[in-house]
Design a protein around this motif. Structure first.
Motif, mmCIF file in Angstrom:
data_model
loop_
_atom_site.group_PDB
_atom_site.id
_atom_site.type_symbol
_atom_site.label_atom_id
_atom_site.label_comp_id
_atom_site.label_asym_id
_atom_site.label_seq_id
_atom_site.Cartn_x
_atom_site.Cartn_y
_atom_site.Cartn_z
ATOM 1 N N ARG A 105 -0.758 -6.599 -0.569
ATOM 2 C CA ARG A 105 -0.883 -5.340 -0.259
ATOM 3 C C ARG A 105 -0.913 -4.383 1.980
ATOM 4 O O ARG A 105 -0.310 -3.991 2.269
ATOM 5 C CB ARG A 105 -1.320 -4.106 -0.976
ATOM 6 N N HIS A 108 1.480 -5.707 4.364
ATOM 7 C CA HIS A 108 3.068 -4.681 3.861
ATOM 8 C C HIS A 108 1.490 -3.217 5.301
ATOM 9 O O HIS A 108 2.837 -3.410 5.481
ATOM 10 C CB HIS A 108 3.231 -4.448 2.844
ATOM 11 N N PRO A 111 0.337 -4.172 9.401
ATOM 12 C CA PRO A 111 0.804 -5.968 9.330
ATOM 13 C C PRO A 111 0.197 -6.645 10.424
ATOM 14 O O PRO A 111 0.369 -7.580 10.554
ATOM 15 C CB PRO A 111 2.297 -5.593 10.388
#
Length: 301
Positions: A105, A108, A111
């Motif tokens: 998680r 994403h 980044p």
């Protein structure tokens, strides 16, 4: 360094943990004692132990380090962006069920954040925290481990994880909605050898609380081996809900009835004072999100 020497019990072990030479550790300890004008260590067998003055210094050091962590956390909030690294340690099933999903998680959502995961048992995770080599550890209370009020750490509940029973797919218990531990009292059991892991001790204690001693026929410490033994009809086993085995095994995962549902407690652990650090806070909040999602899954007992 003094704290690590105290924890490890020998200068050699402390040097290995700190990636230093024993002579360097001994030199720094002599210099510290000379500056403070009190002996800090004394021989004990083949190792060393702290003197009363050494213990007093450790107590003050814990308080100072906690304040330093708080200062770093507040200063970090002024930085722009989150580059990391955020280093998280945990035991096997904590990684597969909690840490890896949380790291995914974060990859994403942030980044630019470098997340590094390290698998190790609870004691090793605590050592890494003390040495400053990880920021967050996912741990379970263990016999002989640090108490919840240990001055070095902040430990917070993350999950009360239920245990489930593994039975062969063609076993009569596999047809039930749920089982009680005592329903398997007459079965052959698959449990790790004593002393190989905390799970082995916990299964024995849970069975004893249910009124029986399991007839342990097979010993296995890897989940894949446990799944294979159960799938081939060689016995039953009790495993944490987060444990996973290879696909294709003829195994049924049975919830244990709520009236005596066995659980284990999983905690997050950080160095005292560091909880407000933006990266530490982000990591723990993401772990908590993973737990909340687990609780809404259909296959979560």
């Amino acid at each position: 360094m003094l704290r690590v020497v105290h924890q490890q019990g020998t200068v050699t072990a402390a040097a290995e943990a700190l990636h230093l030479t024993p002579s360097a550790v001994s030199h720094h300890m002599r210099e510290l004692a000379r500056q403070l004008k009190v002996p800090l260590m004394e021989p004990q067998g083949r190792g060393v132990r702290l003197t009363p003055a050494g213990h007093l210094l450790i107590d003050h050091a814990d308080a100072l380090l906690a304040r330093w962590e708080e200062a770093q956390a507040e200063l970090e909030s002024y930085r722009v962006g989150m580059a990391g690294p955020l280093r998280i340690a945990g035991f096997n099933t904590a990684i597969s069920g909690l840490i890896a999903p949380a790291a995914g998680r974060l990859r994403h959502s942030h980044p630019d954040l470098l997340v590094q995961v390290r698998e190790c048992d609870t004691v090793a995770s605590m050592d890494l925290l003390v040495a400053g080599k990880v920021e967050v550890a996912v741990v379970e209370p263990t016999e002989g481990g640090p108490p919840l009020d240990d001055a070095r750490f902040e430990q917070s509940p993350l999950l009360e994880e239920p245990y489930i029973m593994l039975v062969p797919a063609d076993h009569p218990l596999a047809q039930a909605v749920s089982v009680r531990l005592e329903d398997a009292a007459a079965e052959d059991w698959i449990v790790a050898d004593p002393g190989t892991c905390d799970h082995a001790q916990r299964v024995r204690m849970l069975c004893a609380a249910a009124g029986f001693s399991p007839r342990i026929v097979h010993a296995a410490t890897q989940w894949a081996a446990v799944w294979s033994l159960v799938g081939n009809g060689l016995g039953v086993s009790l495993v944490p809900r987060l444990a996973e085995g290879p696909a294709g095994q003829a195994v049924v995962r049975m919830p244990v009835s709520s009236e005596n549902m066995p659980t284990r407690r999983i905690l997050t652990c950080v160095r005292r004072g560091s909880r407000r650090h933006p990266l530490v806070d982000l990591g723990i909040r993401t772990l908590e999100e993973v737990v909340r999602d687990h609780r809404t899954m259909d296959d979560w007992p």
